[in-house]
Design a protein around this motif. Structure first.
Motif, PDB file in Angstrom:
ATOM      1  N   UNK A   1     -43.600 136.402  11.579  1.00  0.00           N
ATOM      2  CA  UNK A   1     -42.578 135.466  12.047  1.00  0.00           C
ATOM      3  C   UNK A   1     -41.459 136.174  12.811  1.00  0.00           C
ATOM      4  N   UNK A   2     -41.610 137.482  13.021  1.00  0.00           N
ATOM      5  CA  UNK A   2     -40.630 138.222  13.813  1.00  0.00           C
ATOM      6  C   UNK A   2     -39.481 138.816  13.025  1.00  0.00           C
ATOM      7  N   UNK A   3     -39.616 138.885  11.706  1.00  0.00           N
ATOM      8  CA  UNK A   3     -38.576 139.459  10.851  1.00  0.00           C
ATOM      9  C   UNK A   3     -39.129 140.763  10.280  1.00  0.00           C
ATOM     10  N   UNK A   4     -38.665 141.880  10.814  1.00  0.00           N
ATOM     11  CA  UNK A   4     -39.234 143.186  10.513  1.00  0.00           C
ATOM     12  C   UNK A   4     -38.879 143.675   9.104  1.00  0.00           C
ATOM     13  N   UNK A   5     -39.888 143.746   8.207  1.00  0.00           N
ATOM     14  CA  UNK A   5     -39.629 144.221   6.847  1.00  0.00           C
ATOM     15  C   UNK A   5     -39.733 145.735   6.698  1.00  0.00           C
ATOM     16  N   UNK A   6     -39.945 146.431   7.811  1.00  0.00           N
ATOM     17  CA  UNK A   6     -40.166 147.875   7.730  1.00  0.00           C
ATOM     18  C   UNK A   6     -41.631 148.153   7.424  1.00  0.00           C
TER      19      UNK A   6
ATOM     20  N   UNK B   1     -46.055 147.093   0.285  1.00  0.00           N
ATOM     21  CA  UNK B   1     -46.113 146.377  -0.983  1.00  0.00           C
ATOM     22  C   UNK B   1     -44.932 146.651  -1.894  1.00  0.00           C
ATOM     23  N   UNK B   2     -43.901 147.272  -1.350  1.00  0.00           N
ATOM     24  CA  UNK B   2     -42.685 147.567  -2.107  1.00  0.00           C
ATOM     25  C   UNK B   2     -41.525 146.830  -1.430  1.00  0.00           C
ATOM     26  N   UNK B   3     -41.061 145.759  -2.044  1.00  0.00           N
ATOM     27  CA  UNK B   3     -39.999 144.961  -1.436  1.00  0.00           C
ATOM     28  C   UNK B   3     -38.650 145.641  -1.679  1.00  0.00           C
ATOM     29  N   UNK B   4     -38.313 146.510  -0.744  1.00  0.00           N
ATOM     30  CA  UNK B   4     -37.052 147.242  -0.802  1.00  0.00           C
ATOM     31  C   UNK B   4     -36.024 146.576   0.097  1.00  0.00           C
ATOM     32  N   UNK B   5     -34.996 147.313   0.425  1.00  0.00           N
ATOM     33  CA  UNK B   5     -33.871 146.802   1.202  1.00  0.00           C
ATOM     34  C   UNK B   5     -34.316 146.196   2.528  1.00  0.00           C
ATOM     35  N   UNK B   6     -35.167 146.898   3.288  1.00  0.00           N
ATOM     36  CA  UNK B   6     -35.595 146.379   4.597  1.00  0.00           C
ATOM     37  C   UNK B   6     -36.374 145.079   4.469  1.00  0.00           C
ATOM     38  N   UNK B   7     -37.225 144.993   3.460  1.00  0.00           N
ATOM     39  CA  UNK B   7     -37.991 143.760   3.242  1.00  0.00           C
ATOM     40  C   UNK B   7     -37.060 142.601   2.909  1.00  0.00           C
TER      41      UNK B   7
ATOM     42  N   UNK C   1     -26.324 139.136   5.188  1.00  0.00           N
ATOM     43  CA  UNK C   1     -27.605 139.836   5.109  1.00  0.00           C
ATOM     44  C   UNK C   1     -27.320 141.271   4.696  1.00  0.00           C
ATOM     45  N   UNK C   2     -27.683 141.596   3.441  1.00  0.00           N
ATOM     46  CA  UNK C   2     -27.392 142.934   2.921  1.00  0.00           C
ATOM     47  C   UNK C   2     -28.575 143.589   2.217  1.00  0.00           C
ATOM     48  N   UNK C   3     -29.680 142.878   2.068  1.00  0.00           N
ATOM     49  CA  UNK C   3     -30.856 143.447   1.415  1.00  0.00           C
ATOM     50  C   UNK C   3     -30.789 143.448  -0.095  1.00  0.00           C
ATOM     51  N   UNK C   4     -29.742 142.863  -0.663  1.00  0.00           N
ATOM     52  CA  UNK C   4     -29.594 142.793  -2.114  1.00  0.00           C
ATOM     53  C   UNK C   4     -30.127 141.450  -2.601  1.00  0.00           C
ATOM     54  N   UNK C   5     -30.983 141.499  -3.602  1.00  0.00           N
ATOM     55  CA  UNK C   5     -31.567 140.270  -4.143  1.00  0.00           C
ATOM     56  C   UNK C   5     -30.606 139.707  -5.179  1.00  0.00           C
ATOM     57  N   UNK C   6     -29.623 138.984  -4.693  1.00  0.00           N
ATOM     58  CA  UNK C   6     -28.630 138.378  -5.571  1.00  0.00           C
ATOM     59  C   UNK C   6     -28.914 136.911  -5.806  1.00  0.00           C
ATOM     60  N   UNK C   7     -28.002 136.275  -6.485  1.00  0.00           N
ATOM     61  CA  UNK C   7     -28.141 134.862  -6.849  1.00  0.00           C
ATOM     62  C   UNK C   7     -28.362 133.974  -5.627  1.00  0.00           C
ATOM     63  N   UNK C   8     -27.605 134.208  -4.555  1.00  0.00           N
ATOM     64  CA  UNK C   8     -27.733 133.366  -3.372  1.00  0.00           C
ATOM     65  C   UNK C   8     -29.091 133.548  -2.685  1.00  0.00           C
ATOM     66  N   UNK C   9     -29.586 134.776  -2.652  1.00  0.00           N
ATOM     67  CA  UNK C   9     -30.911 135.017  -2.066  1.00  0.00           C
ATOM     68  C   UNK C   9     -31.984 134.314  -2.890  1.00  0.00           C
TER      69      UNK C   9
END
Length: 150
Positions: free
Chosen positions: A73-78, A82-88, A109-117
């Motif tokens: 979809x054009x959103x580069x996860x790096x 299979x490791x959902x890190x900051x870039x993902x 957009x900060x790569x942190x999986x917080x409540x809002x994400x």
């Protein structure tokens, strides 16, 4: 003769005490508790993850599928690893912003999986929105990520 025996006994006892004390001091350093591990969840009580990788219950194959899907979809996860890190998660947050999935407007957009994400992901997945990646959220995310998008 008696004096030599008393002196020898005193020196031996003093030496043993010194060795014992040294051993105990060394043992205390050797057996000291290790440094506590970094917390897996913290940051001012908002439930944000501080882990470098947070697959939210996905196995490596499912996480690769999610990364491939984001990339498609054009959103580069790096790296597709299979490791959902900051870039993902930055890619996912950009995608969720793009779809308007954030419940309270746009999220930084900060790569942190917080409540809002998590709320945005729940909204996009069509599950109950509570900001907690519980069993229902994880099951819906895994179900989506079972399809190979690579």
């Amino acid at each position: 003769m008696m004096r030599r025996t008393v002196t020898r006994t005193f020196v031996s006892a003093t030496t043993m005490l010194a060795i014992t004390a040294g051993s105990l001091l060394g043992a205390s350093a050797g057996f000291a508790a290790s440094r506590p591990a970094a917390p897996t969840v913290s940051v001012a009580g908002d439930g944000a993850s501080v882990l470098a990788v947070n697959n939210l219950g996905l196995n490596t194959t499912q996480a690769k599928h999610w990364q491939c899907w984001l990339k498609g979809w054009g959103f580069n996860p790096g790296t597709i690893d299979g490791q959902l890190g900051t870039n993902s998660w930055i890619a996912a947050q950009k995608f969720l912003n793009w779809t308007g999935s954030y419940v309270n407007g746009r999220l930084v957009v900060d790569g942190v999986v917080g409540t809002q994400t998590i709320k945005a992901l729940q909204n996009w997945l069509g599950v109950g929105i509570d900001g907690v990646a519980g069993p229902q959220t994880r099951a819906a995310f895994a179900s989506f990520a079972n399809t190979n998008y690579c």
